[in-house]
Design an enzyme around this catalytic site. Structure first.
Site, mmCIF file in Angstrom:
data_model
loop_
_atom_site.group_PDB
_atom_site.id
_atom_site.type_symbol
_atom_site.label_atom_id
_atom_site.label_comp_id
_atom_site.label_asym_id
_atom_site.label_seq_id
_atom_site.Cartn_x
_atom_site.Cartn_y
_atom_site.Cartn_z
ATOM 1 N N ARG A 89 0.821 -1.209 0.000
ATOM 2 C CA ARG A 89 0.000 0.000 0.000
ATOM 3 C C ARG A 89 0.851 1.254 0.000
ATOM 4 N NH1 ARG A 89 -4.899 -2.622 2.532
ATOM 5 N NH2 ARG A 89 -6.507 -1.051 2.501
ATOM 6 N N ARG A 161 -17.246 -3.815 10.188
ATOM 7 C CA ARG A 161 -15.945 -3.384 10.706
ATOM 8 C C ARG A 161 -16.051 -2.040 11.410
ATOM 9 N NH1 ARG A 161 -12.034 -4.232 5.597
ATOM 10 N NH2 ARG A 161 -11.271 -2.267 6.445
HETATM 11 P P1 ADP Z 1 -9.939 -2.319 2.903
HETATM 12 O O1 ADP Z 1 -10.432 -3.692 2.541
HETATM 13 O O2 ADP Z 1 -11.028 -1.418 3.305
HETATM 14 O O3 ADP Z 1 -9.041 -1.763 1.868
HETATM 15 P P2 ADP Z 1 -8.127 -3.665 4.708
HETATM 16 O O4 ADP Z 1 -8.954 -4.699 5.377
HETATM 17 O O5 ADP Z 1 -7.249 -4.103 3.609
HETATM 18 O O6 ADP Z 1 -9.079 -2.479 4.236
HETATM 19 O O7 ADP Z 1 -7.246 -2.896 5.774
HETATM 20 C C1 ADP Z 1 -7.822 -2.371 6.953
HETATM 21 C C2 ADP Z 1 -6.827 -1.455 7.615
HETATM 22 O O8 ADP Z 1 -5.653 -2.215 7.974
HETATM 23 C C3 ADP Z 1 -6.295 -0.319 6.757
HETATM 24 O O9 ADP Z 1 -7.148 0.823 6.778
HETATM 25 C C4 ADP Z 1 -4.947 -0.038 7.413
HETATM 26 O O10 ADP Z 1 -5.113 0.671 8.639
HETATM 27 C C5 ADP Z 1 -4.480 -1.444 7.775
HETATM 28 N N1 ADP Z 1 -3.696 -2.043 6.672
HETATM 29 C C6 ADP Z 1 -4.031 -3.127 5.922
HETATM 30 N N2 ADP Z 1 -3.074 -3.398 5.022
HETATM 31 C C7 ADP Z 1 -2.097 -2.463 5.201
HETATM 32 C C8 ADP Z 1 -0.852 -2.176 4.560
HETATM 33 N N3 ADP Z 1 -0.392 -2.938 3.544
HETATM 34 N N4 ADP Z 1 -0.126 -1.127 5.027
HETATM 35 C C9 ADP Z 1 -0.552 -0.374 6.041
HETATM 36 N N5 ADP Z 1 -1.725 -0.568 6.670
HETATM 37 C C10 ADP Z 1 -2.500 -1.601 6.258
#
Ligand code: ADP
Ligand code: ADP
Length: 230
Positions: A89, A161
């Site tokens: 990300r 969530r």
């Molecule tokens: P979404 O499906 O809404 O994109 P995720 O479930 O992938 O969200 O991620 C939820 C949260 O977990 C993110 O908003 C972030 O805070 C954290 N997160 C997940 N993956 C990463 C990553 N690769 N780097 C940094 N934070 C992450």
């Protein structure tokens, strides 16, 4: 070995497509969001650290995230390939992944961007329910489960969530989208970026992903895979 990265804004449909693609390619999904939510649920130190950022709609710092991801990739089931949902990300994470794969003589096979705009993202996240066991996503309007409140795939309970409430949704979009464009550029410049229209229905997105992966020479595990020329 196939390493497929699913890219997209929060709510684009990565978590919906990842298990479908996992079935088709025969390789597991690794979703950093799910790993973080499991750590929060288990009350580990990493989970407690991560939760502060997740609740604030921010990215968890790269150092914590990369460590978690590399640990997961070192498990045997990831040895034949993996679908990454929600990682990388940031540009730093993308580079860390490249380096870890180079060490194994591998590289990212394809990065698929599920492309979608802001208004639709809010509608999707605000109606999202996910299952306790595996984080399988549903939507109260667009993709309801067969039995209300129960996951079709594993029978576990569905919940909303904490970070899918309107205020946190806005924070996530404000704080995460510019890093996403860095990651998109990273894969565009390495020539492995594929874009699909995220506004299509779920099966339309799945078909578009298949077309892109086939064009990139990516075949299900067990079948000979050829990399696209160039
Ligand atoms: P979404 O499906 O809404 O994109 P995720 O479930 O992938 O969200 O991620 C939820 C949260 O977990 C993110 O908003 C972030 O805070 C954290 N997160 C997940 N993956 C990463 C990553 N690769 N780097 C940094 N934070 C992450
Ligand atoms: P991400 O993992 O990228 O954050 P999800 O896969 O969790 O996104 O999808 C966000 C929400 O939108 C979920 O409620 C999901 O059921 C729904 N959804 C996913 N793909 C589509 C689609 N193509 N059309 C309509 N709704 C979708």
């Amino acid at each position: 070995m196939n390493v497929v990265v699913l890219l997209g804004a929060p709510g684009a449909g990565k978590g919906t497509q990842a298990p479908l693609l996992s079935d088709r390619l025969g390789i597991p999904v690794v979703a950093t969001g799910d790993l973080f939510r499991a750590a929060v649920r288990d009350g580990t130190t990493l989970g407690m650290d991560a939760r502060r950022y997740m609740d604030a709609g921010q990215l968890v710092p790269d150092e914590i995230t990369v460590r978690l991801l590399l640990e997961r990739l070192s498990r045997p089931d990831a040895g034949h390939g993996v679908i990454l949902d929600g990682f990388p990300r940031t540009a730093v994470q993308a580079k860390a992944l490249d380096d870890a794969l180079v060490d194994r003589g591998e590289r990212v096979s394809a990065a698929v961007l599920i492309d979608i705009h802001g208004d639709e993202l809010v509608r999707r996240m605000s109606g999202r329910w996910i299952c306790r066991t595996a984080g399988h996503p549903y939507h109260e309007v667009f993709s309801p489960p067969n039995v209300p409140g129960i996951c079709d795939l594993d029978g576990s309970e569905l919940y909303q969530r904490r970070d899918d409430q309107p205020d946190t949704i806005r924070l996530r979009m404000a704080q995460q989208l510019s890093a996403l464009s860095d990651v998109i550029e990273h894969y565009r410049s390495s020539g492995v970026l594929h874009t699909v229209d995220g506004l299509l229905p779920i099966d339309g997105v799945a078909e578009a992903i298949d077309r892109e992966l086939a064009a990139a020479g990516i075949r299900p595990a067990g079948e000979p895979s050829e990399r696209a020329a160039g």
